[in-house]
Design a protein around this motif. Structure first.
Motif, PDB file in Angstrom:
ATOM      1  N   ALA A  96       7.923   8.587   2.081  1.00  9.68           N
ATOM      2  CA  ALA A  96       7.249   9.176   3.241  1.00  9.68           C
ATOM      3  C   ALA A  96       5.774   8.794   3.344  1.00  9.68           C
ATOM      4  CB  ALA A  96       7.403  10.696   3.231  1.00  9.68           C
ATOM      5  N   PRO A  97       5.458   7.497   3.414  1.00  8.15           N
ATOM      6  CA  PRO A  97       4.050   7.099   3.505  1.00  8.15           C
ATOM      7  C   PRO A  97       3.398   7.529   4.808  1.00  8.15           C
ATOM      8  CG  PRO A  97       5.490   5.225   3.910  1.00  8.15           C
ATOM      9  CD  PRO A  97       6.373   6.337   3.445  1.00  8.15           C
ATOM     10  N   SER A  98       2.098   7.794   4.718  1.00  7.10           N
ATOM     11  CA  SER A  98       1.270   8.036   5.903  1.00  7.10           C
ATOM     12  C   SER A  98      -0.019   7.260   5.704  1.00  7.10           C
ATOM     13  CB  SER A  98       0.970   9.528   6.066  1.00  7.10           C
ATOM     14  OG  SER A  98       0.187   9.750   7.225  1.00  7.10           O
ATOM     15  N   ILE A  99      -0.460   6.580   6.741  1.00 11.39           N
ATOM     16  CA  ILE A  99      -1.595   5.678   6.563  1.00 11.39           C
ATOM     17  C   ILE A  99      -2.653   5.915   7.632  1.00 11.39           C
ATOM     18  CG2 ILE A  99      -0.556   3.839   7.955  1.00 11.39           C
ATOM     19  CD1 ILE A  99      -1.791   1.860   5.848  1.00 11.39           C
ATOM     20  N   THR A 100      -3.903   5.721   7.242  1.00 13.72           N
ATOM     21  CA  THR A 100      -4.999   5.800   8.196  1.00 13.72           C
ATOM     22  C   THR A 100      -6.074   4.791   7.819  1.00 13.72           C
ATOM     23  OG1 THR A 100      -6.431   7.361   9.382  1.00 13.72           O
ATOM     24  CG2 THR A 100      -6.393   7.550   6.989  1.00 13.72           C
ATOM     25  N   LYS A 101      -6.846   4.372   8.803  1.00 13.27           N
ATOM     26  CA  LYS A 101      -7.948   3.446   8.567  1.00 13.27           C
ATOM     27  C   LYS A 101      -9.262   4.200   8.705  1.00 13.27           C
ATOM     28  CE  LYS A 101      -9.914  -0.956  10.159  1.00 13.27           C
ATOM     29  NZ  LYS A 101      -9.827  -2.034  11.185  1.00 13.27           N
ATOM     30  N   LYS A 102     -10.137   4.037   7.715  1.00 10.26           N
ATOM     31  CA  LYS A 102     -11.431   4.721   7.746  1.00 10.26           C
ATOM     32  C   LYS A 102     -12.483   3.846   7.074  1.00 10.26           C
ATOM     33  CE  LYS A 102     -13.597   9.195   6.677  1.00 10.26           C
ATOM     34  NZ  LYS A 102     -14.811   8.715   5.999  1.00 10.26           N
ATOM     35  N   ASP A 103     -13.584   3.626   7.766  1.00 11.65           N
ATOM     36  CA  ASP A 103     -14.703   2.849   7.212  1.00 11.65           C
ATOM     37  C   ASP A 103     -14.258   1.503   6.658  1.00 11.65           C
ATOM     38  OD1 ASP A 103     -16.321   5.031   7.828  1.00 11.65           O
ATOM     39  OD2 ASP A 103     -16.032   5.948   5.858  1.00 11.65           O
ATOM     40  N   GLY A 104     -13.358   0.840   7.384  1.00  7.09           N
ATOM     41  CA  GLY A 104     -12.915  -0.496   7.005  1.00  7.09           C
ATOM     42  C   GLY A 104     -11.887  -0.554   5.900  1.00  7.09           C
ATOM     43  N   LYS A 105     -11.466   0.585   5.406  1.00  5.27           N
ATOM     44  CA  LYS A 105     -10.456   0.651   4.351  1.00  5.27           C
ATOM     45  C   LYS A 105      -9.182   1.286   4.898  1.00  5.27           C
ATOM     46  CE  LYS A 105     -13.085  -0.622   0.736  1.00  5.27           C
ATOM     47  NZ  LYS A 105     -12.782  -1.747  -0.179  1.00  5.27           N
ATOM     48  N   TYR A 106      -8.066   0.944   4.271  1.00  2.00           N
ATOM     49  CA  TYR A 106      -6.779   1.517   4.638  1.00  2.00           C
ATOM     50  C   TYR A 106      -6.324   2.442   3.519  1.00  2.00           C
ATOM     51  CZ  TYR A 106      -6.862  -2.105   8.178  1.00  2.00           C
ATOM     52  OH  TYR A 106      -7.223  -2.895   9.225  1.00  2.00           O
ATOM     53  N   TYR A 107      -6.025   3.671   3.899  1.00  2.00           N
ATOM     54  CA  TYR A 107      -5.645   4.683   2.914  1.00  2.00           C
ATOM     55  C   TYR A 107      -4.177   5.062   3.133  1.00  2.00           C
ATOM     56  CZ  TYR A 107     -10.614   5.130   1.928  1.00  2.00           C
ATOM     57  OH  TYR A 107     -11.919   4.871   1.575  1.00  2.00           O
ATOM     58  N   LEU A 108      -3.392   4.865   2.106  1.00  2.00           N
ATOM     59  CA  LEU A 108      -1.959   5.128   2.149  1.00  2.00           C
ATOM     60  C   LEU A 108      -1.664   6.381   1.328  1.00  2.00           C
ATOM     61  CD1 LEU A 108       0.792   3.780   3.104  1.00  2.00           C
ATOM     62  CD2 LEU A 108       0.959   2.939   0.760  1.00  2.00           C
ATOM     63  N   PHE A 109      -1.189   7.417   2.005  1.00  2.00           N
ATOM     64  CA  PHE A 109      -0.810   8.660   1.337  1.00  2.00           C
ATOM     65  C   PHE A 109       0.704   8.639   1.117  1.00  2.00           C
ATOM     66  CE2 PHE A 109      -4.844   9.362   3.192  1.00  2.00           C
ATOM     67  CZ  PHE A 109      -5.442  10.456   2.594  1.00  2.00           C
TER      68      PHE A 109
END
Length: 319
Positions: free
Chosen positions: A91-104
């Motif tokens: 169940a990944p969830s992803i967002t982009k913030k400050d040029g980085k990609y964060y995968l939860f």
């Protein structure tokens, strides 16, 4: 010679027309719990690799420019990069913030507060990874408000505040993420995890804003059964209260069963799509799920129209 050319042309027609629609499933393989995003004029889908928990130790991603042709990005993350995870990454969830990609992501399917696992965070410089552990430990590793720490969704509000919405076992929490996603910001009353569980909630949270209203969506039923489905509620705040309105995605015995655990895409053309998993007709293995896409729409009052699940999918759409 003319007759032969006509035969070739007629055989080519179905291939041409098929290329204008996505078809369902949209890519081969057993994949579930898809989160869809748009990054830099490209559609991305991050699903669970649907297998037995001991085999479900990595994630692939898929990208497309038009919703028709998908490129597979293999093993963007696996348990070798997440030392505390040993099974059931999903169940990944992803967002982009400050040029980085964060995968939860969820890992280890913990059953109590004494087990190691829960919700983790990984980070990368590109949407296709490779992703590395952001914290070296789970972000959420306990049962707060009786919510199992799984099925996470990262929601960005209008004021740029990011929230983590998550929960299994029929309980859902929302918490304010801090600026670097290493922890949480308590609410004004001193609490960190607020329960927003609506009637019928089981798992699979998703939230979006439309015309100032917060739409909260979730999955109902058992994920291995035919009646897995998606329902929703609306509120004026991400904290609710959310009163269940009804189901908008469910099985069609002539098309597929177990349609649920979804995400939503909204593009610049004001087109809405629902991306979800379902089980092929006659398939008995609980892990045999495929990723599909169909159109989603609203009525004049802003309510979500019931989604018709199809074999055809959606029309070609370049961003």
């Amino acid at each position: 010679m003319k007759f032969n050319r006509l035969i070739i042309f007629l055989f080519a027609l179905p291939l041409f027309s098929q290329a204008q629609i996505s078809g369902n499933p949209i890519f081969p393989g057993w994949y579930a719990d898809p989160e869809a995003q748009i990054f830099d004029k490209t559609y991305w889908i991050y699903p669970t690799y649907s297998a037995k928990y001991k085999e479900q130790v990595f994630m692939d991603a898929f990208s497309s420019k038009d919703l028709i042709t998908w490129t597979k990005h293999e093993k963007i993350i696996d348990t070798s990069a997440i030392k505390w995870a040993n099974k059931a990454m999903w169940a990944p969830s992803i967002t982009k913030k400050d040029g980085k990609y964060y995968l939860f992501f969820g890992a280890n399917d913990i059953q109590n507060d004494n087990e190691i696992g829960g919700i983790g965070v990984a980070v990368a410089d590109k949407p296709e990874g490779p992703y590395k552990d952001h914290l070296g430990k789970p972000l959420v590793d306990k049962f707060y408000n009786k919510a199992q720490p799984i099925d996470q969704f990262v929601f960005k509000d209008k004021d740029n505040q990011y929230y983590l919405i998550y929960g299994g076992w029929s309980h859902c929490n929302i918490a304010k993420l801090n600026n670097d996603f290493t922890g949480f910001i308590p609410y004004s009353d001193g609490t960190t995890f607020k329960e927003i569980t609506p009637e019928g909630y089981v798992e699979g949270s998703f939230m979006f804003i439309r015309n100032g209203k917060y739409y909260f969506m979730w999955s109902e039923g058992g994920w291995t059964g035919p009646d897995y489905s998606v329902a929703y509620a609306m509120a004026d705040s991400p904290l609710g209260p959310f009163k269940r309105i009804g189901k908008i995605l469910k099985q069609d015995p002539e098309v597929a069963t177990g349609a649920g655990h979804h995400s939503v895409i909204h593009d610049a053309k004001d087109l809405w799509y629902i991306v979800y998993h379902r089980r092929p007709i006659g398939e008995k293995d609980g892990n045999h799920r495929v990723t599909c896409i169909d159109e989603m729409s609203f009525d004049k009052d802003g309510l979500i129209n019931p989604v018709k699940i199809t074999k055809e999918g959606v029309k070609k759409n370049k961003l």
